[in-house]
Scaffold this motif. Structure first.
Motif, PDB file in Angstrom:
ATOM      1  N   VAL A  69      -3.864  -3.225  -3.963  1.00  0.00           N
ATOM      2  CA  VAL A  69      -4.937  -2.523  -4.674  1.00  0.00           C
ATOM      3  C   VAL A  69      -6.170  -3.423  -4.806  1.00  0.00           C
ATOM      4  O   VAL A  69      -7.310  -2.972  -4.606  1.00  0.00           O
ATOM      5  CB  VAL A  69      -4.449  -2.052  -6.065  1.00  0.00           C
ATOM      6  N   GLU A  70      -5.948  -4.691  -5.120  1.00  0.00           N
ATOM      7  CA  GLU A  70      -7.062  -5.630  -5.254  1.00  0.00           C
ATOM      8  C   GLU A  70      -7.845  -5.740  -3.948  1.00  0.00           C
ATOM      9  O   GLU A  70      -9.094  -5.725  -3.942  1.00  0.00           O
ATOM     10  CB  GLU A  70      -6.529  -7.004  -5.664  1.00  0.00           C
ATOM     11  N   SER A  71      -7.139  -5.855  -2.826  1.00  0.00           N
ATOM     12  CA  SER A  71      -7.800  -5.951  -1.523  1.00  0.00           C
ATOM     13  C   SER A  71      -8.534  -4.660  -1.184  1.00  0.00           C
ATOM     14  O   SER A  71      -9.673  -4.685  -0.692  1.00  0.00           O
ATOM     15  CB  SER A  71      -6.765  -6.263  -0.438  1.00  0.00           C
ATOM     16  N   LEU A  72      -7.897  -3.538  -1.451  1.00  0.00           N
ATOM     17  CA  LEU A  72      -8.495  -2.247  -1.103  1.00  0.00           C
ATOM     18  C   LEU A  72      -9.714  -1.937  -1.965  1.00  0.00           C
ATOM     19  O   LEU A  72     -10.666  -1.294  -1.491  1.00  0.00           O
ATOM     20  CB  LEU A  72      -7.447  -1.136  -1.227  1.00  0.00           C
ATOM     21  N   LEU A  73      -9.716  -2.380  -3.198  1.00  0.00           N
ATOM     22  CA  LEU A  73     -10.898  -2.208  -4.052  1.00  0.00           C
ATOM     23  C   LEU A  73     -12.070  -3.017  -3.490  1.00  0.00           C
ATOM     24  O   LEU A  73     -13.226  -2.566  -3.518  1.00  0.00           O
ATOM     25  CB  LEU A  73     -10.589  -2.646  -5.493  1.00  0.00           C
ATOM     26  N   ALA A  91      -7.977   5.223   6.306  1.00  0.00           N
ATOM     27  CA  ALA A  91      -7.020   4.157   6.005  1.00  0.00           C
ATOM     28  C   ALA A  91      -5.664   4.527   6.594  1.00  0.00           C
ATOM     29  O   ALA A  91      -5.167   5.634   6.363  1.00  0.00           O
ATOM     30  CB  ALA A  91      -6.907   3.947   4.496  1.00  0.00           C
ATOM     31  N   VAL A  92      -5.089   3.604   7.350  1.00  0.00           N
ATOM     32  CA  VAL A  92      -3.778   3.848   7.949  1.00  0.00           C
ATOM     33  C   VAL A  92      -2.837   2.712   7.584  1.00  0.00           C
ATOM     34  O   VAL A  92      -3.252   1.562   7.424  1.00  0.00           O
ATOM     35  CB  VAL A  92      -3.872   3.985   9.487  1.00  0.00           C
ATOM     36  N   ALA A  93      -1.578   3.028   7.430  1.00  0.00           N
ATOM     37  CA  ALA A  93      -0.543   2.037   7.126  1.00  0.00           C
ATOM     38  C   ALA A  93       0.466   2.012   8.262  1.00  0.00           C
ATOM     39  O   ALA A  93       0.737   3.045   8.883  1.00  0.00           O
ATOM     40  CB  ALA A  93       0.141   2.367   5.808  1.00  0.00           C
ATOM     41  N   THR A  94       1.035   0.830   8.508  1.00  0.00           N
ATOM     42  CA  THR A  94       1.936   0.673   9.651  1.00  0.00           C
ATOM     43  C   THR A  94       3.366   0.328   9.211  1.00  0.00           C
ATOM     44  O   THR A  94       3.858   0.886   8.237  1.00  0.00           O
ATOM     45  CB  THR A  94       1.364  -0.364  10.622  1.00  0.00           C
ATOM     46  N   GLU A 105       5.442   6.402  -3.407  1.00  0.00           N
ATOM     47  CA  GLU A 105       4.910   5.830  -4.649  1.00  0.00           C
ATOM     48  C   GLU A 105       3.732   4.904  -4.358  1.00  0.00           C
ATOM     49  O   GLU A 105       2.719   4.922  -5.071  1.00  0.00           O
ATOM     50  CB  GLU A 105       6.028   5.046  -5.356  1.00  0.00           C
ATOM     51  N   PHE A 106       3.847   4.114  -3.288  1.00  0.00           N
ATOM     52  CA  PHE A 106       2.778   3.201  -2.906  1.00  0.00           C
ATOM     53  C   PHE A 106       1.518   3.961  -2.507  1.00  0.00           C
ATOM     54  O   PHE A 106       0.404   3.624  -2.928  1.00  0.00           O
ATOM     55  CB  PHE A 106       3.260   2.315  -1.755  1.00  0.00           C
ATOM     56  N   VAL A 107       1.682   4.992  -1.695  1.00  0.00           N
ATOM     57  CA  VAL A 107       0.543   5.796  -1.245  1.00  0.00           C
ATOM     58  C   VAL A 107      -0.147   6.468  -2.433  1.00  0.00           C
ATOM     59  O   VAL A 107      -1.380   6.513  -2.506  1.00  0.00           O
ATOM     60  CB  VAL A 107       0.998   6.844  -0.208  1.00  0.00           C
ATOM     61  N   GLU A 108       0.641   6.967  -3.392  1.00  0.00           N
ATOM     62  CA  GLU A 108       0.081   7.609  -4.579  1.00  0.00           C
ATOM     63  C   GLU A 108      -0.660   6.595  -5.445  1.00  0.00           C
ATOM     64  O   GLU A 108      -1.717   6.900  -6.015  1.00  0.00           O
ATOM     65  CB  GLU A 108       1.197   8.270  -5.382  1.00  0.00           C
ATOM     66  N   CYS A 109      -0.124   5.371  -5.529  1.00  0.00           N
ATOM     67  CA  CYS A 109      -0.782   4.301  -6.297  1.00  0.00           C
ATOM     68  C   CYS A 109      -2.161   3.999  -5.715  1.00  0.00           C
ATOM     69  O   CYS A 109      -3.142   3.861  -6.456  1.00  0.00           O
ATOM     70  CB  CYS A 109       0.096   3.047  -6.277  1.00  0.00           C
ATOM     71  N   VAL A 110      -2.247   3.922  -4.390  1.00  0.00           N
ATOM     72  CA  VAL A 110      -3.528   3.656  -3.728  1.00  0.00           C
ATOM     73  C   VAL A 110      -4.493   4.811  -3.968  1.00  0.00           C
ATOM     74  O   VAL A 110      -5.681   4.603  -4.243  1.00  0.00           O
ATOM     75  CB  VAL A 110      -3.321   3.424  -2.216  1.00  0.00           C
ATOM     76  N   ARG A 111      -3.991   6.023  -3.908  1.00  0.00           N
ATOM     77  CA  ARG A 111      -4.845   7.194  -4.115  1.00  0.00           C
ATOM     78  C   ARG A 111      -5.429   7.203  -5.523  1.00  0.00           C
ATOM     79  O   ARG A 111      -6.626   7.456  -5.722  1.00  0.00           O
ATOM     80  CB  ARG A 111      -4.051   8.473  -3.885  1.00  0.00           C
ATOM     81  N   GLY A 115      -8.678   5.513  -4.511  1.00  0.00           N
ATOM     82  CA  GLY A 115      -9.314   6.728  -4.010  1.00  0.00           C
ATOM     83  C   GLY A 115      -9.175   6.945  -2.517  1.00  0.00           C
ATOM     84  O   GLY A 115      -9.756   7.874  -1.957  1.00  0.00           O
ATOM     85  N   PHE A 116      -8.388   6.096  -1.851  1.00  0.00           N
ATOM     86  CA  PHE A 116      -8.162   6.251  -0.412  1.00  0.00           C
ATOM     87  C   PHE A 116      -6.943   7.133  -0.153  1.00  0.00           C
ATOM     88  O   PHE A 116      -5.905   6.971  -0.797  1.00  0.00           O
ATOM     89  CB  PHE A 116      -7.920   4.898   0.263  1.00  0.00           C
ATOM     90  N   GLU A 117      -7.084   8.039   0.796  1.00  0.00           N
ATOM     91  CA  GLU A 117      -5.942   8.793   1.296  1.00  0.00           C
ATOM     92  C   GLU A 117      -5.344   8.008   2.453  1.00  0.00           C
ATOM     93  O   GLU A 117      -5.982   7.832   3.492  1.00  0.00           O
ATOM     94  CB  GLU A 117      -6.378  10.183   1.769  1.00  0.00           C
TER      95      GLU A 117
END
Length: 430
Positions: A69-73, A91-94, A105-111, A115-117
């Motif tokens: 979250v810190e990096s994505l912010l 944003a894509v995850a591998t 849960e991780f994807v929802e936390c980022v959202r 605010g990233f989908e």
């Protein structure tokens, strides 16, 4: 919107991609055009290393979520500073997120917090995007290409031709996961041997050798940061006692390719160079944050060369992030051509061959400013100077020449700071 749309008709040409990988998160901001031209405006990499969690459990820890979250912010702030719309941000995850039991849960936390989908890619989707990225850098559109991308948690293999995927496979072997399983292995022959046996076993169990031989390929291409780091080590002489340009890259020796013999020289130095303090410092100085995982990555690539019969591999400066942008462009611009603008690709490769990252970024920023000035002037039908009418050309090709000049004007710094502009001209002409 058709592919012959002029620059003036494009309301916004900036695109952002976020690659949430197993070892690091990478932000890429690109100015892109419907004619296939890419110009990297900004990049940022954060070593989140989600793969460490999966070595001891099957979930992404609370601490890793917080780092993410810190990096994505930070990424979000940079994206907003460039005024990039959400429609042009992806944003894509591998592998790490893909394998985590708590990925939802991780994807929802980022959202919720950023605010990233987040689009969690399948292995096949990841491989396809890697191939699309390669096509933006190397002139291999008409050839049957085997693309290899070594990530932190998986390695993607894809065979394609003319933008169409013939075969793809994601194998659960990565430089982070192998390092967590076997350690750094430097100077430990037995651990290196165990790692090699494990890599062979997994690749053979996937039936990869037979599938690749069935499809065949004309050229092999490597696109990951690990492969680029190994190619850099080759041309910098890492396998010798003396290393040229350690930690930096400005050498004209770079040819964007790697032979089997050259790879073996690097692997031997990494694995048998000793595990003493001097060698460790040397490795960390050259590979920096990648030093912890470079032995595993090099051994994995060596086994891939051996099992698939690769004698030489071309190296792409583009990969997953650029492929994600190319896919976005295909959705924005009808009929987007993956093979367009080979001339511009040669400009980018020349700039990256003679410049370090700092000068490439400065050139891109210069080109961005020049484009804004150019488009401002193009709004005027005619220019006047001291009441004398001047007819100026403001066609799309003129903008491309201007941006190319911005990227290449400082490559002469490689030879000398004094009169570098003359050296730049000489390099371009030859």
């Amino acid at each position: 919107m058709a592919t012959n749309t002029s620059y003036m008709q494009i309301p916004q040409t900036l695109f952002a991609s976020i690659d949430m990988g197993t070892s690091s998160f990478k932000l890429l901001i690109i100015r892109a055009y419907p004619n296939g031209k890419f110009l990297t405006i900004d990049t940022l990499k954060q070593p989140v290393i989600l793969g460490r969690d999966l070595s001891s459990s099957c979930s992404i820890s609370t601490q890793s979520q917080a780092r993410s979250v810190e990096s994505l912010l930070m990424f979000r702030d940079i994206i907003q500073s460039h005024n990039i719309s959400r429609d042009h941000t992806r944003a894509v995850a591998t592998a790490a997120v893909r394998a985590a039991e708590n990925k939802d849960e991780f994807v929802e936390c980022v959202r919720e917090k950023v605010g990233f989908e987040v689009d969690v890619l399948t292995g096949e989707q990841e491989a396809k995007f890697v191939y699309m990225g390669v096509l933006q850098f190397l002139p291999v559109f008409d050839r049957l290409v085997l693309s290899v991308d070594i990530g932190g948690g998986s390695t993607e293999f894809v065979i394609g031709k003319r933008g169409k995927v013939v075969f793809c496979e994601s194998v659960n072997l990565g430089h982070v996961s192998l390092s967590e399983k076997f350690g750094t292995c430097s100077g430990n022959f037995e651990e290196v041997l165990k790692m090699r046996e494990y890599v062979r076993m997994v690749i053979l169990e996937f039936g990869l050798v037979e599938k690749v031989k069935e499809s065949g390929f004309e050229v092999a291409v490597g696109s990951s940061g690990t492969i680029r780091a190994i190619e850099k080590a080759v041309v910098s002489g890492y396998d010798r006692d003396f290393v040229d340009n350690v930690g930096d890259f400005g050498g004209c020796k770079r040819d964007w390719r790697l032979s089997r013999g050259e790879l073996k020289g690097i692997v031997e130095r990494l694995c048998c160079g000793g595990d003493g303090e001097v060698e460790r410092v040397r490795r960390e100085r050259f590979f920096k944050r990648r030093s912890e995982f470079i032995v595993a990555g090099a051994v994995l690539l060596d086994e891939i060369f051996e099992l698939l019969g690769i004698e030489e591999m071309e190296v792409s400066g583009y990969g997953l992030g650029e492929g994600v942008v190319a896919d976005s462009l295909a959705k924005v611009f009808d009929g987007y051509d993956l093979n367009a603008n080979a001339r511009w690709r040669s400009v980018v490769r020349l700039a990256m061959r003679f410049n370090n990252k700092k000068r490439v970024k400065a050139g891109a920023q210069c080109a961005s400013i020049a484009k804004d000035i150019f488009e401002g002037l193009r709004k005027c039908d005619k220019l006047y100077n001291n009441q004398v009418k001047l007819i100026a050309s403001f066609e799309d090709k003129d903008l491309e020449y201007l941006e190319a000049a911005c990227l290449l004007h400082n490559i002469g710094h490689f030879t000398s700071k004094k009169g570098y502009h003359k050296q730049s001209c000489h390099i371009i002409m030859v």
